[in-house]
Design a protein around this motif. Structure first.
Motif, PDB file in Angstrom:
ATOM      1  N   SER A  81      -8.251  54.909  56.460  1.00 29.82           N
ATOM      2  CA  SER A  81      -7.931  54.596  57.861  1.00 29.82           C
ATOM      3  C   SER A  81      -8.294  53.159  58.199  1.00 29.82           C
ATOM      4  CB  SER A  81      -8.653  55.564  58.803  1.00 29.82           C
ATOM      5  OG  SER A  81     -10.048  55.314  58.837  1.00 29.82           O
ATOM      6  N   ASP A  82      -9.376  52.633  57.606  1.00 33.52           N
ATOM      7  CA  ASP A  82      -9.719  51.221  57.818  1.00 33.52           C
ATOM      8  C   ASP A  82      -8.683  50.313  57.168  1.00 33.52           C
ATOM      9  OD1 ASP A  82     -12.003  51.780  59.236  1.00 33.52           O
ATOM     10  OD2 ASP A  82     -13.364  51.554  57.528  1.00 33.52           O
ATOM     11  N   ARG A  83      -8.259  50.696  55.990  1.00 33.90           N
ATOM     12  CA  ARG A  83      -7.298  49.871  55.238  1.00 33.90           C
ATOM     13  C   ARG A  83      -5.941  49.820  55.925  1.00 33.90           C
ATOM     14  NH1 ARG A  83      -6.610  47.928  50.068  1.00 33.90           N
ATOM     15  NH2 ARG A  83      -4.479  47.930  49.250  1.00 33.90           N
ATOM     16  N   ARG A 132     -11.454  60.214  63.078  1.00 33.36           N
ATOM     17  CA  ARG A 132     -11.687  60.601  64.476  1.00 33.36           C
ATOM     18  C   ARG A 132     -12.955  59.955  65.032  1.00 33.36           C
ATOM     19  NH1 ARG A 132     -13.999  66.051  64.591  1.00 33.36           N
ATOM     20  NH2 ARG A 132     -15.811  64.711  64.185  1.00 33.36           N
ATOM     21  N   ASP A 133     -14.029  59.945  64.249  1.00 33.95           N
ATOM     22  CA  ASP A 133     -15.264  59.320  64.711  1.00 33.95           C
ATOM     23  C   ASP A 133     -15.079  57.824  64.910  1.00 33.95           C
ATOM     24  OD1 ASP A 133     -16.589  61.724  64.754  1.00 33.95           O
ATOM     25  OD2 ASP A 133     -17.537  61.471  62.794  1.00 33.95           O
ATOM     26  N   ALA A 134     -14.294  57.198  64.041  1.00 29.25           N
ATOM     27  CA  ALA A 134     -14.011  55.773  64.204  1.00 29.25           C
ATOM     28  C   ALA A 134     -13.214  55.525  65.484  1.00 29.25           C
ATOM     29  CB  ALA A 134     -13.244  55.246  62.995  1.00 29.25           C
ATOM     30  N   MET A 135     -12.262  56.411  65.814  1.00 34.07           N
ATOM     31  CA  MET A 135     -11.526  56.287  67.069  1.00 34.07           C
ATOM     32  C   MET A 135     -12.470  56.413  68.263  1.00 34.07           C
ATOM     33  SD  MET A 135      -7.974  58.402  66.378  1.00 34.07           S
ATOM     34  CE  MET A 135      -7.396  58.161  68.069  1.00 34.07           C
ATOM     35  N   LEU A 136     -13.384  57.374  68.196  1.00 34.32           N
ATOM     36  CA  LEU A 136     -14.343  57.544  69.293  1.00 34.32           C
ATOM     37  C   LEU A 136     -15.187  56.284  69.475  1.00 34.32           C
ATOM     38  CD1 LEU A 136     -15.535  61.196  68.614  1.00 34.32           C
ATOM     39  CD2 LEU A 136     -14.336  60.414  70.660  1.00 34.32           C
ATOM     40  N   ALA A 137     -15.597  55.678  68.363  1.00 32.87           N
ATOM     41  CA  ALA A 137     -16.414  54.460  68.443  1.00 32.87           C
ATOM     42  C   ALA A 137     -15.657  53.328  69.121  1.00 32.87           C
ATOM     43  CB  ALA A 137     -16.859  54.034  67.040  1.00 32.87           C
ATOM     44  N   GLN A 138     -14.339  53.319  68.970  1.00 32.41           N
ATOM     45  CA  GLN A 138     -13.529  52.262  69.583  1.00 32.41           C
ATOM     46  C   GLN A 138     -13.430  52.406  71.103  1.00 32.41           C
ATOM     47  OE1 GLN A 138     -10.052  52.843  66.936  1.00 32.41           O
ATOM     48  NE2 GLN A 138     -10.201  50.650  66.578  1.00 32.41           N
ATOM     49  N   PHE A 139     -13.685  53.608  71.598  1.00 29.34           N
ATOM     50  CA  PHE A 139     -13.600  53.843  73.038  1.00 29.34           C
ATOM     51  C   PHE A 139     -14.945  53.659  73.739  1.00 29.34           C
ATOM     52  CE2 PHE A 139     -10.005  56.596  71.535  1.00 29.34           C
ATOM     53  CZ  PHE A 139      -8.993  55.830  72.090  1.00 29.34           C
ATOM     54  N   ALA A 140     -15.945  53.082  73.037  1.00 27.21           N
ATOM     55  CA  ALA A 140     -17.266  52.901  73.625  1.00 27.21           C
ATOM     56  C   ALA A 140     -17.852  51.581  73.162  1.00 27.21           C
ATOM     57  CB  ALA A 140     -18.182  54.054  73.219  1.00 27.21           C
ATOM     58  N   ASP A 141     -18.864  51.087  73.904  1.00 29.70           N
ATOM     59  CA  ASP A 141     -19.625  49.937  73.440  1.00 29.70           C
ATOM     60  C   ASP A 141     -21.056  50.385  73.174  1.00 29.70           C
ATOM     61  OD1 ASP A 141     -20.845  50.199  75.926  1.00 29.70           O
ATOM     62  OD2 ASP A 141     -19.722  48.534  76.826  1.00 29.70           O
ATOM     63  N   GLU A 203      -4.991  49.632  70.736  1.00 30.44           N
ATOM     64  CA  GLU A 203      -4.150  48.599  70.155  1.00 30.44           C
ATOM     65  C   GLU A 203      -4.877  47.840  69.055  1.00 30.44           C
ATOM     66  OE1 GLU A 203      -0.591  46.538  69.658  1.00 30.44           O
ATOM     67  OE2 GLU A 203      -1.052  48.307  70.863  1.00 30.44           O
ATOM     68  N   SER A 204      -6.187  47.622  69.250  1.00 32.96           N
ATOM     69  CA  SER A 204      -6.959  46.901  68.241  1.00 32.96           C
ATOM     70  C   SER A 204      -7.007  47.651  66.925  1.00 32.96           C
ATOM     71  CB  SER A 204      -8.391  46.658  68.737  1.00 32.96           C
ATOM     72  OG  SER A 204      -9.019  47.899  69.015  1.00 32.96           O
ATOM     73  N   SER A 205      -6.948  48.988  67.007  1.00 33.68           N
ATOM     74  CA  SER A 205      -6.989  49.793  65.784  1.00 33.68           C
ATOM     75  C   SER A 205      -5.723  49.638  64.973  1.00 33.68           C
ATOM     76  CB  SER A 205      -7.210  51.269  66.144  1.00 33.68           C
ATOM     77  OG  SER A 205      -7.091  52.084  65.015  1.00 33.68           O
ATOM     78  N   THR A 206      -4.577  49.590  65.644  1.00 32.65           N
ATOM     79  CA  THR A 206      -3.308  49.517  64.927  1.00 32.65           C
ATOM     80  C   THR A 206      -3.132  48.174  64.237  1.00 32.65           C
ATOM     81  OG1 THR A 206      -2.129  48.733  66.895  1.00 32.65           O
ATOM     82  CG2 THR A 206      -2.240  51.112  66.553  1.00 32.65           C
ATOM     83  N   ARG A 207      -3.869  47.157  64.700  1.00 32.85           N
ATOM     84  CA  ARG A 207      -3.770  45.842  64.068  1.00 32.85           C
ATOM     85  C   ARG A 207      -4.885  45.591  63.062  1.00 32.85           C
ATOM     86  NH1 ARG A 207      -3.211  43.831  69.561  1.00 32.85           N
ATOM     87  NH2 ARG A 207      -5.298  42.980  69.325  1.00 32.85           N
ATOM     88  N   ALA A 208      -5.870  46.525  63.037  1.00 34.26           N
ATOM     89  CA  ALA A 208      -7.075  46.260  62.251  1.00 34.26           C
ATOM     90  C   ALA A 208      -6.783  46.119  60.769  1.00 34.26           C
ATOM     91  CB  ALA A 208      -8.101  47.361  62.476  1.00 34.26           C
ATOM     92  N   THR A 349     -22.656  49.191  61.886  1.00 34.66           N
ATOM     93  CA  THR A 349     -21.428  48.955  61.112  1.00 34.66           C
ATOM     94  C   THR A 349     -20.613  47.813  61.710  1.00 34.66           C
ATOM     95  OG1 THR A 349     -21.344  51.308  60.561  1.00 34.66           O
ATOM     96  CG2 THR A 349     -19.345  50.026  60.212  1.00 34.66           C
ATOM     97  N   PRO A 350     -20.180  46.846  60.891  1.00 37.82           N
ATOM     98  CA  PRO A 350     -19.328  45.763  61.405  1.00 37.82           C
ATOM     99  C   PRO A 350     -17.946  46.271  61.794  1.00 37.82           C
ATOM    100  CG  PRO A 350     -19.531  45.618  59.012  1.00 37.82           C
ATOM    101  CD  PRO A 350     -20.495  46.683  59.459  1.00 37.82           C
ATOM    102  N   ALA A 351     -17.295  45.545  62.697  1.00 39.16           N
ATOM    103  CA  ALA A 351     -15.949  45.917  63.134  1.00 39.16           C
ATOM    104  C   ALA A 351     -15.011  45.963  61.944  1.00 39.16           C
ATOM    105  CB  ALA A 351     -15.439  44.903  64.161  1.00 39.16           C
ATOM    106  N   GLY A 352     -14.131  46.963  61.946  1.00 38.06           N
ATOM    107  CA  GLY A 352     -13.170  47.105  60.866  1.00 38.06           C
ATOM    108  C   GLY A 352     -13.650  47.962  59.718  1.00 38.06           C
ATOM    109  N   ARG A 353     -14.919  48.398  59.733  1.00 34.42           N
ATOM    110  CA  ARG A 353     -15.433  49.228  58.645  1.00 34.42           C
ATOM    111  C   ARG A 353     -15.964  50.568  59.146  1.00 34.42           C
ATOM    112  NH1 ARG A 353     -16.659  47.037  53.841  1.00 34.42           N
ATOM    113  NH2 ARG A 353     -16.354  49.186  53.206  1.00 34.42           N
ATOM    114  N   GLN A 354     -15.689  50.929  60.389  1.00 36.01           N
ATOM    115  CA  GLN A 354     -16.290  52.132  60.950  1.00 36.01           C
ATOM    116  C   GLN A 354     -15.744  53.408  60.317  1.00 36.01           C
ATOM    117  OE1 GLN A 354     -15.745  51.364  65.166  1.00 36.01           O
ATOM    118  NE2 GLN A 354     -17.831  50.582  65.344  1.00 36.01           N
ATOM    119  N   GLY A 355     -14.485  53.426  59.963  1.00 33.01           N
ATOM    120  CA  GLY A 355     -13.953  54.596  59.271  1.00 33.01           C
ATOM    121  C   GLY A 355     -14.665  54.820  57.946  1.00 33.01           C
TER     122      GLY A 355
END
Length: 415
Positions: A81-83, A132-141, A203-208, A349-355
């Motif tokens: 999912s990260d790739r 799914r957990d990576a998606m949840l992380a994207q909806f929070a700070d 949107e940030s996820s689809t470009r990651a 975890t750095p951005a882009g590696r949460q999955g």
């Protein structure tokens, strides 16, 4: 754990009060999925032993292998999912596979059939979990991660309240009709998948996958094109400690088996399983939010200490009232630890590696559970239930001490 300021504390100000709409839909998906799962799960030990003639060792093998498959696939799906930068398709695939597999337990003729079906069900969970957990992380700070993950776990546990209530009512009117009950779990499974089509991926996820954000200055955790190349050392330390804890964290089926023996019948076990999830659902959002305020590590340490205490209780209790009391206290451990653990993984975890990070986190949990369940089952059957629960409590204490000494503050240099 001293009076000094927490090294992993987060400011609780910000958007903590609002639960984003996609998180609600992901929560409803988990609610319906867990309702279907928990119709079956509390009845599985009695179904295996009294209908299919299997023993505690077989139960340990089933749960251990199922969780092992689940864990390995979470690593693969998280990395993928990260790739690819797309997480929702994997989430939909995973929930669909579990929803299709779960009702097949109704036609099982032996514990080996149950093993294969549980493995297929956990394959679906393995595919969906880390994305799914990576998606949840994207909806929070950082100020609201604990609460977001806690809320999602609360919805999951709410489904686990509904499932046993349905099972109890069904078996009250149709005693012994386990196979029909298991077949009907296809309905909430289908609703769960339908809810996912209401979730829009950030949107940030689809470009990651193509061009993830990279910090200026050439951070060594990122390659020249900005793609993170390795996970921080502190995350690996935390995952190692979580693995130690999970080695003593056997499948909950053993708690249910012990509780069934103490009560003398399985009639009220689904109801007690539902009450356990009332505790979880009531406290999980609070427990995750507490980690936002006082620090992830402090909350996890308290939660793990509660776990150890519960296992000591199951090793020493001598009355049905005692077993029921310890069983309900078990829900406090989940409320404190589950959301805080996931939030801590996201923090480190750095951005882009949460999955990928959540894949390894779930692998640590699952592989530990695999070993714990197999060993626990043999100790339970060949030595005694008390010896098995004492073993689990001891490992939990060791892990708690290790976590208290482990640095958990996010490092800008990947340490």
């Amino acid at each position: 754990m001293s009076g000094a300021p927490s090294t992993d504390r987060h400011d609780a100000s910000g958007p903590a009060a609002a639960i984003p709409r996609p998180v609600w839909f992901l929560g409803w998906t988990s609610l319906f999925t867990d309702a279907a799962t928990e119709i079956i799960y509390p009845l599985l030990p009695i179904y295996l032993s009294r209908v299919l003639g299997a023993g505690a060792a077989s139960l340990g093998i089933i749960e251990g292998v199922a969780e092992g498959i689940n864990s390995i696939l979470k690593v693969v799906s998280g990395w993928w999912s990260d790739r690819r930068g797309r997480r929702r398709p994997l989430v939909i695939l995973g929930y669909s596979l579990s929803g299709a597999a779960r009702p097949l337990i109704a036609v099982a003729g032996s514990w080996v059939h149950v093993l294969l079906i549980r493995a297929l069900d956990r394959t679906g969970k393995g595919i969906r979990g880390a994305p799914r957990d990576a998606m949840l992380a994207q909806f929070a700070d950082a100020s609201s991660r604990g609460r977001i993950f806690g809320f999602h776990r609360a919805m999951d546990h709410a489904g686990a309240i509904i499932g046993p209530l349905i099972a109890t009512a069904f078996l009250f009117f149709l005693p012994g009709e386990y196979r029909l009950l298991f077949t009907l779990t296809a309905i909430p499974g289908a609703i769960a998948v339908a809810m996912l089509f209401l979730v829009r991926e950030p949107e940030s996820s689809t470009r990651a996958g193509a061009r993830p954000d990279a910090p200026a200055g050439g951070n060594p955790t990122h390659a020249r094109d900005g793609t993170p190349t390795r996970l921080p050392k502190r995350l690996w330390l935390v995952l190692g400690v979580i693995l130690v804890f999970s080695l003593g964290n056997s499948a909950d089926a053993f708690l249910l088996l012990r509780l069934t023996d103490a009560l003398g019948a399985a009639t009220y076990v689904p109801l007690l399983w539902g009450l356990l999830h009332v505790v979880k659902a009531s406290l999980s959002t609070w427990g995750g939010g507490l980690s936002d305020r006082i620090g992830r590590k402090r909350v996890i340490v308290i939660g793990w200490a509660v776990y150890a205490l519960v296992y000591v209780g199951f090793a020493t209790a001598s009355s049905a009232v005692g077993f029921v009391s310890w069983f309900l206290l078990y829900g406090v451990y989940f409320a404190l630890a589950e959301g805080a653990e996931k939030a801590l993984v996201a923090d480190l975890t750095p951005a882009g590696r949460q999955g990928t990070a959540f894949g390894y986190y779930n692998a640590a949990l699952g592989l530990g559970t695999l070993a714990a369940s197999v060993v626990f089952g043999f100790v339970y059957e060949r030595i005694s239930p008390s010896a098995a629960f004492t073993m689990g409590a001891t490992l939990a204490v060791v892990a708690t001490v290790l976590l208290a000494m482990t640095p958990t503050r996010p490092s800008p240099h990947g340490a």
